[in-house]
Design an enzyme around this catalytic site. Sequence first.
Site, PDB file in Angstrom:
ATOM      1  CG  HIS A  94       5.730  28.191 -32.083  1.00 34.58           C
ATOM      2  ND1 HIS A  94       6.705  29.056 -32.524  1.00 34.58           N
ATOM      3  CD2 HIS A  94       4.673  28.349 -32.919  1.00 34.58           C
ATOM      4  CE1 HIS A  94       6.257  29.716 -33.580  1.00 34.58           C
ATOM      5  NE2 HIS A  94       5.031  29.303 -33.841  1.00 34.58           N
ATOM      6  CB  CYS A 141       5.450  28.979 -37.111  1.00 34.60           C
ATOM      7  SG  CYS A 141       3.660  29.212 -37.147  1.00 34.60           S
TER       8      CYS A 141
END
Length: 485
Positions: free
Chosen positions: A427, A330
Amino acid sequence: MAKTIMIQGAGSNVGKSLLVAGIARAARRRGMSVAPFKPQNMSNNAAVTKDGGEIGRAQALQARACGLQPHTDMNPVLLKPETDVGSQIVLQGKRIATLKARDYGKMKATLMPPVLDSFHRLASQHDLVIVEGAGSPAEINLRAGDIANMGFAEAANVPVVLVGDIDRGGVIAQLVGTHVILPESDRDRIKAFVVNKFRGDVSLFDDGMQAITEYTSWAPIGVVPWFDAAWKLPAEDVMDIASRGIGKIKIAVPRLGRIANFDDLDPLAAEPDVSVEIIEAGRALPGDADLVLIPGSKSTIADLRHFREQGWDVDLAAHLNRGGRVLGICGGYQMLGREIIDDLGIEGKPARVEGLGLLDITTYMKPEKRLALSTAVHLASGTNVSGYEIHIGETVGPDCRNAWLHLDGRPEGASAKGGQILGCYLHGLFSSDAFRRHFLAELGMPRSDVFYEAEVEQTLDALANHMEQHLDLDRLLALAETVTR
């Protein structure tokens, strides 16, 4: 409508979240339909919900303890710090503003109606709702317009159990002092108290429990010993990541100033042959690390600057020269690229910032946040993974042609130097046992026998047993009252 009880703390970090999770699992095992609720939470470690929003990670764990999928009604107000004085305000899963603390103080009273809407929706669907407070009701300077503690308890007419933390000392003063400082109407909402995090012979505190009872007239519900297996559960605070590994494989994680969504570390820390080391500001990245994992960030550009200020960019170059591997997830993925372009000023003033230049990619910041539960295939191993996306920004560039995941029907991520450098937006991929074993095997770790998700379930059951043993749960549940609109 459900019966409801609220767990408040005599201070921050007294263990409310874990207590709620354990009580919820115990009540569920007694045949009750249970749901967690926290009116307001502050955390950058958010969980994506089935209804396309985000809530605090602790409420997601509590939902799991209840056998439920996380839902935005479980945590209607989430504050996500972006600077030392300001936070993003997420209401019922969606960002509505970014405000300084003073401005949020003026706004928060207007949030009570949607908070109550979320609460009553949950209460209409379950037998029991366990509410968690935030901080402490003794912060009477924050009482006006409060939605997190006694303000909510008053508005919803919910009884309260107060928790004190004996591990930090002064628990009698915590609880009795809270009794003294609260206005009478708030004090009367507290029906009982719990002393948490005790180490040693619980009977040694019998006189202390008696003293608290005499000073407050609150019912003693129990003294809860330290729960040693807590480290096996997903952590909401990065400093609660407790690796028990002996260091055959070392993973270094620079602690970014606005680190976010670091739950990727929990399954790695659960591996006995893996040492997850959080590197604080001012420390160099260790030279013997097998992997440097750059985690998510709430403010990528600011954290990229912070990364360079620590000299970690130099350490990272040396790590790669030694043959070490790098993974950015991310915000960490965005930092690995050539440039981050924020012409719209999403993260502050409009800016174009040079990245670390390790991946040939460019990130364009855009106002729309992607929130999605996603599934993917790891192309090299063919293993399936599932996780979530929670980010702003779109990343493109030549190294995206070297995608190493296939996510929801599209290529995802980028890689360089034959996979020595990896980045992606997904994630949670390390929760997949098969993928985690493949990834760690490439770092030289022997085959693991850890089944992460199963261990989390077993630990929640052990936590429920702990609550059954050390709390008077019958008395606590009897204190819960039915609420009506």
